[in-house]
Enzyme design. Structure first.
Site, short mmCIF file in Angstrom:
data_model
loop_
_atom_site.label_atom_id
_atom_site.label_comp_id
_atom_site.label_asym_id
_atom_site.label_seq_id
_atom_site.Cartn_x
_atom_site.Cartn_y
_atom_site.Cartn_z
N ALA A 144 13.48 55.19 33.99
CA ALA A 144 12.41 55.26 32.99
C ALA A 144 13.03 55.60 31.64
O ALA A 144 14.07 56.25 31.57
CB ALA A 144 11.40 56.33 33.38
N GLY B 191 14.09 55.52 38.04
CA GLY B 191 13.12 54.42 38.20
C GLY B 191 13.79 53.07 38.44
O GLY B 191 13.16 52.16 38.99
N GLU C 289 14.45 53.21 42.09
CA GLU C 289 13.15 53.10 42.77
C GLU C 289 12.61 51.67 42.73
O GLU C 289 11.93 51.23 43.66
CB GLU C 289 12.15 54.09 42.13
CG GLU C 289 12.54 55.53 42.44
CD GLU C 289 11.72 56.55 41.64
OE1 GLU C 289 11.82 56.53 40.39
OE2 GLU C 289 10.99 57.33 42.26
N GLU D 120 16.65 62.43 38.70
CA GLU D 120 15.49 63.00 37.98
C GLU D 120 15.52 64.52 37.88
O GLU D 120 15.07 65.09 36.90
CB GLU D 120 14.19 62.56 38.66
CG GLU D 120 13.74 61.15 38.31
CD GLU D 120 14.25 60.10 39.27
OE1 GLU D 120 15.26 60.37 39.97
OE2 GLU D 120 13.64 59.01 39.32
C1 HXC Z 1 16.40 55.76 27.48
C2 HXC Z 1 18.60 55.20 27.82
C3 HXC Z 1 18.46 55.46 29.20
C4 HXC Z 1 17.19 55.89 29.68
C5 HXC Z 1 20.49 54.86 28.82
N1 HXC Z 1 19.85 54.84 27.64
N2 HXC Z 1 19.67 55.23 29.79
N3 HXC Z 1 17.57 55.35 26.97
N4 HXC Z 1 16.20 56.01 28.78
N5 HXC Z 1 16.94 56.08 30.98
C6 HXC Z 1 20.40 54.50 26.32
C7 HXC Z 1 21.24 55.62 25.75
O1 HXC Z 1 20.41 56.57 25.12
C8 HXC Z 1 22.10 54.86 24.78
O2 HXC Z 1 21.36 54.60 23.62
C9 HXC Z 1 22.36 53.53 25.48
O3 HXC Z 1 21.31 53.40 26.47
C10 HXC Z 1 23.67 53.49 26.23
O4 HXC Z 1 23.74 54.64 27.04
P1 HXC Z 1 25.07 55.50 27.23
O5 HXC Z 1 24.67 56.77 27.87
O6 HXC Z 1 25.81 55.58 25.94
O7 HXC Z 1 25.88 54.55 28.21
P2 HXC Z 1 26.91 54.92 29.36
O8 HXC Z 1 27.91 55.93 28.87
O9 HXC Z 1 27.42 53.61 29.87
O10 HXC Z 1 26.05 55.64 30.49
C11 HXC Z 1 25.09 54.90 31.19
C12 HXC Z 1 24.18 55.86 32.00
C13 HXC Z 1 23.56 56.93 31.09
C14 HXC Z 1 25.00 56.55 33.11
C15 HXC Z 1 23.12 54.97 32.67
O11 HXC Z 1 23.01 56.27 29.96
C16 HXC Z 1 22.49 57.74 31.76
O12 HXC Z 1 22.80 58.69 32.48
N6 HXC Z 1 21.23 57.39 31.52
C17 HXC Z 1 20.10 58.14 32.03
C18 HXC Z 1 19.90 57.89 33.51
C19 HXC Z 1 18.74 58.69 34.09
O13 HXC Z 1 18.71 59.92 34.03
N7 HXC Z 1 17.75 57.99 34.65
C20 HXC Z 1 16.57 58.59 35.21
C21 HXC Z 1 15.48 58.58 34.19
S1 HXC Z 1 14.03 59.42 34.77
P3 HXC Z 1 21.98 54.77 22.16
O14 HXC Z 1 20.81 54.52 21.26
O15 HXC Z 1 22.53 56.15 22.07
O16 HXC Z 1 23.04 53.70 22.10
C22 HXC Z 1 13.25 58.29 35.70
C23 HXC Z 1 11.94 58.77 36.29
C24 HXC Z 1 11.22 57.72 37.04
O17 HXC Z 1 13.68 57.20 35.89
C25 HXC Z 1 9.90 58.20 37.56
C26 HXC Z 1 8.85 58.36 36.51
C27 HXC Z 1 7.46 58.31 37.04
#
Ligand code: HXC
Length: 259
Positions: A67, A110, A113, A133
């Protein structure tokens, strides 16, 4: 076919290729992308020649990074009660077409998922599955707590959810999270081959088999057996059943007509 801002869509050989296309944000699933996926699933369901939907991420870095955390940051408690991502993924699970997730790179939160809601998951070597999460102070809320434990067992699911650990494609296949494991180069071809095999089957039988497995999994076995029987009764009444069995007897290929 509609034009989408965050998705690329291609229909080829009875396969609806749905590509999540926001690689600069690692294909993070924001509200607009989720809305488009919802529309695309409707569109694929209406395409009579489509039997399989393959979902993949654009670029080789990410299937979907979950997400959109920026949008998540602003969300209020009661906003978690709307169907949202969980509702969309239920719709994908219940979709009458077969869904295949072709996962290269990150499938987190997500994104993971979404893959779990698909009928079949194909993992590339570089796939990275995880439910991180809890690192954000929330829980997997798009079916992750339920589907992951049903797919890989409660113990392993709890380990992945509580530690937030990320596993690669090979490990995902070993523990049953992924159905197949392949090289990055072969990923699309493998997905295509699986889709081609499924596409030889009759659409009504595909739909009934999906229904019996998914609906039967969550209820007691006796009732589930009746779901199977009743689904079979529907199949027995189809022209496709007549065609499939006749084709075998006449030593020819079946031509199914979806009726
Ligand atoms: C918003 C995101 C994002 C996310 C990455 N980006 N994941 N933006 N939401 N989930 C954006 C970063 O902010 C960044 O933007 C660009 O994508 C590149 O990300 P980096 O981190 O620089 O890339 P990298 O080093 O390759 O790392 C990739 C990654 C990391 C490991 C995927 O980005 C990461 O850990 N992302 C979050 C993963 C996460 O926690 N997902 C769960 C979300 S909660 P900029 O603008 O800085 O370039 C969820 C809940 C679901 O999913 C249920 C809800 C009901």
């Amino acid at each position: 076919m509609k034009n989408y801002e965050n998705l690329d869509i291609e229909i080829k050989d009875g396969v609806y290729w749905l590509t999540l296309n926001r690689p600069e944000a690692r294909n993070a699933l924001d509200a607009s992308m989720l809305n488009e996926i919802d529309q695309a699933i409707d569109e694929a369901e209406q395409e009579e020649n489509v039997k399989v939907i393959i979902i993949q991420g654009a670029g080789d870095k990410s299937f979907a990074a979950g997400a959109d955390i920026k949008q998540l940051n602003a969300r209020k408690p009661l906003e978690a009660l709307v169907p949202g991502m969980q509702g969309l993924y239920n719709k994908i699970e219940n979709c009458k077409k077969v869904t295949v997730a072709a996962v290269s790179g990150y499938a987190l939160g997500g994104g993971c998922e979404l893959a779990l809601a698909c009928d079949i998951r194909i993992a590339a070597k570089n796939a990275k599955f995880g439910l991180p999460e809890l690192n954000l102070g929330i829980i997997p809320g798009a079916g992750g707590t339920q589907r992951l434990s049903r797919i890989i067992g409660k113990g392993r699911a709890l380990d992945m959810i509580l530690t937030g650990k990320i596993i690669d494609g090979e490990e995902a296949e070993r523990i049953g999270l992924a159905t197949y494991y392949t090289s990055e180069k072969e990923l699309a071809a493998k997905a295509e081959a699986v889709a081609a095999e499924i596409s030889k089957k009759g659409p009504v039988a595909i739909q009934l088999a999906k229904f019996a497995v998914h609906k039967g999994y969550d209820i007691d076995e006796g009732t589930a057996m009746w779901i199977e029987k009743l689904s079979q009764a529907v199949a027995f009444g189809t022209e496709d059943k007549k065609e499939g069995t006749s084709a075998f007897i006449e030593k020819r290929k079946a031509t199914f007509k979806n009726r």
